[in-house]
Motif scaffolding. Sequence first.
Motif, short mmCIF file in Angstrom:
data_model
loop_
_atom_site.label_atom_id
_atom_site.label_comp_id
_atom_site.label_asym_id
_atom_site.label_seq_id
_atom_site.Cartn_x
_atom_site.Cartn_y
_atom_site.Cartn_z
N PRO A 41 0.93 -1.25 -0.20
CA PRO A 41 0.15 -0.08 0.16
C PRO A 41 0.93 1.20 -0.11
CG PRO A 41 -0.79 -1.56 1.76
CD PRO A 41 0.69 -2.06 1.33
N PRO A 42 0.42 2.53 -0.82
CA PRO A 42 1.22 3.50 -0.63
C PRO A 42 1.59 4.11 0.73
CG PRO A 42 -0.47 3.61 -2.40
CD PRO A 42 -0.78 2.56 -1.44
N GLY A 43 2.55 4.54 1.10
CA GLY A 43 3.20 4.83 2.26
C GLY A 43 3.71 3.72 3.20
N GLN A 44 3.71 2.52 2.88
CA GLN A 44 3.97 1.43 3.65
C GLN A 44 5.41 1.54 3.97
OE1 GLN A 44 1.72 -0.71 5.09
NE2 GLN A 44 3.35 -1.03 6.55
N LEU A 45 6.58 1.78 2.94
CA LEU A 45 7.86 1.66 3.24
C LEU A 45 8.21 2.86 4.17
CD1 LEU A 45 9.30 0.97 -0.35
CD2 LEU A 45 9.08 -0.59 1.65
N GLU A 46 7.65 3.75 4.12
CA GLU A 46 7.76 5.05 4.88
C GLU A 46 7.43 4.73 6.36
OE1 GLU A 46 6.55 5.38 1.80
OE2 GLU A 46 6.53 7.32 1.15
N ARG A 47 6.16 4.27 6.42
CA ARG A 47 5.70 3.91 7.62
C ARG A 47 6.75 2.89 8.43
NH1 ARG A 47 1.20 2.58 6.48
NH2 ARG A 47 0.19 4.54 6.83
N ASP A 48 7.25 2.01 8.06
CA ASP A 48 7.95 0.63 8.25
C ASP A 48 9.50 1.16 8.57
OD1 ASP A 48 5.81 -1.11 8.30
OD2 ASP A 48 6.54 -1.94 6.36
N PHE A 49 10.02 2.11 7.80
CA PHE A 49 11.47 2.32 7.74
C PHE A 49 11.86 3.75 7.95
CE2 PHE A 49 10.89 -1.57 4.98
CZ PHE A 49 11.71 -2.38 5.78
N VAL A 50 11.20 4.75 7.97
CA VAL A 50 11.53 6.07 8.27
C VAL A 50 12.15 6.24 9.75
CG1 VAL A 50 11.04 8.48 8.56
CG2 VAL A 50 10.37 7.36 6.32
N GLY A 51 11.42 5.68 10.44
CA GLY A 51 11.96 5.75 11.85
C GLY A 51 13.29 4.99 12.29
N PRO A 52 13.38 3.94 11.90
CA PRO A 52 14.50 3.30 11.98
C PRO A 52 15.78 3.60 11.17
CG PRO A 52 12.94 1.44 11.72
CD PRO A 52 12.23 2.88 11.48
N LEU A 53 15.38 4.31 10.11
CA LEU A 53 16.44 4.80 9.15
C LEU A 53 17.13 6.17 9.67
CD1 LEU A 53 17.85 5.00 6.56
CD2 LEU A 53 15.77 6.38 5.73
N LEU A 54 16.17 7.24 10.36
CA LEU A 54 16.61 8.21 10.90
C LEU A 54 17.13 7.98 12.33
CD1 LEU A 54 13.61 10.65 10.12
CD2 LEU A 54 15.81 10.63 9.19
N ALA A 55 16.66 6.82 13.07
CA ALA A 55 17.57 6.63 14.24
C ALA A 55 18.94 6.32 13.98
CB ALA A 55 16.75 5.45 15.01
N ALA A 56 18.95 5.56 12.81
CA ALA A 56 20.49 4.98 12.40
C ALA A 56 21.51 6.15 11.85
CB ALA A 56 20.52 4.06 11.36
N LEU A 57 20.62 7.32 11.47
CA LEU A 57 21.61 8.43 11.16
C LEU A 57 21.44 9.71 11.87
CD1 LEU A 57 19.97 8.19 7.42
CD2 LEU A 57 22.26 7.10 8.08
N SER A 58 21.15 9.41 13.32
CA SER A 58 21.05 10.59 14.05
C SER A 58 21.49 10.14 15.38
CB SER A 58 19.70 11.33 14.07
OG SER A 58 18.77 10.20 14.64
N ARG A 59 21.63 11.17 16.49
CA ARG A 59 21.93 10.63 17.91
C ARG A 59 21.23 11.54 18.75
NH1 ARG A 59 27.96 12.90 16.62
NH2 ARG A 59 27.38 14.97 16.65
N PRO A 60 21.05 11.32 19.93
CA PRO A 60 20.39 12.31 20.99
C PRO A 60 21.35 13.57 21.20
CG PRO A 60 20.56 10.02 21.79
CD PRO A 60 21.34 10.08 20.54
N THR A 61 20.73 14.63 21.04
CA THR A 61 21.35 15.92 21.40
C THR A 61 22.02 16.03 22.76
OG1 THR A 61 19.29 17.07 22.07
CG2 THR A 61 20.15 17.19 19.58
N THR A 62 23.15 16.56 22.99
CA THR A 62 23.67 16.55 24.13
C THR A 62 23.53 18.12 24.69
OG1 THR A 62 26.11 17.19 23.23
CG2 THR A 62 25.36 14.92 23.75
N GLY A 63 23.57 18.26 26.04
CA GLY A 63 23.47 19.63 26.81
C GLY A 63 22.08 19.89 26.71
#
Length: 204
Positions: A182-204
């Motif tokens: 269905p349209p949007g399924q890949l975004e629903r499944d993978f945007v979260g994990p993808l951005l988690a892998a490409l980011s980190r918690p901010t400090t300070g």
Amino acid sequence: MPKGPTKRRPQTRAALLSAALEVFAELGFQSATIEQICDRAGYTRGAFYSNFSSKEELFLALFDAHSDAVLTRLRERIDGLGKDGLTLDDLAELVSRIDPSERDWYLVTTEFTLHAIRDPQAAWLLARHDARLRAELTGAVTAFLAAAGRELTVDAEQVSRLLIALREGGLAQSYVEPDQLPPGQLERDFVGPLLAALSRPTTG
């Protein structure tokens, strides 16, 4: 005070844009003619050429209008979540919402992209409009991550390119196999994990 034709110009332009989207989606960018667009809009060729110099310029105006509408909806949805407790899954859910009318736009923009790949001048023009869209998307994603307490660890514009590729590639598969993906399924499944892998918690 503006004269009649000046006051009517925005309405004429809007009607031509709406008609062009319909005609391009039905017939394809290459096959559609300016006469067909004018007939659908109910205007003359003179009205067309007082607003646009070519079909390419008309398409690029459609591109900018569509980009602005998508980004506006995304910002409104993000603002509707508030600023407390935002998660990457929230963003994934927002970007996974695909309006049914998106199919027509996908048909139109895909064909123009193929035209641009064959035509260096069209490619140069499309790249400029793509860059504007990426810059706006980069700002929106970066702001969301900051509100969620995260920051990217890689180039932000490259992340925007990746998100656009995910959306466009996903839609290509969805429109061919809607029951399987269905349209949007890949975004629903993978945007979260993808951005988690490409980011980190901010400090300070």
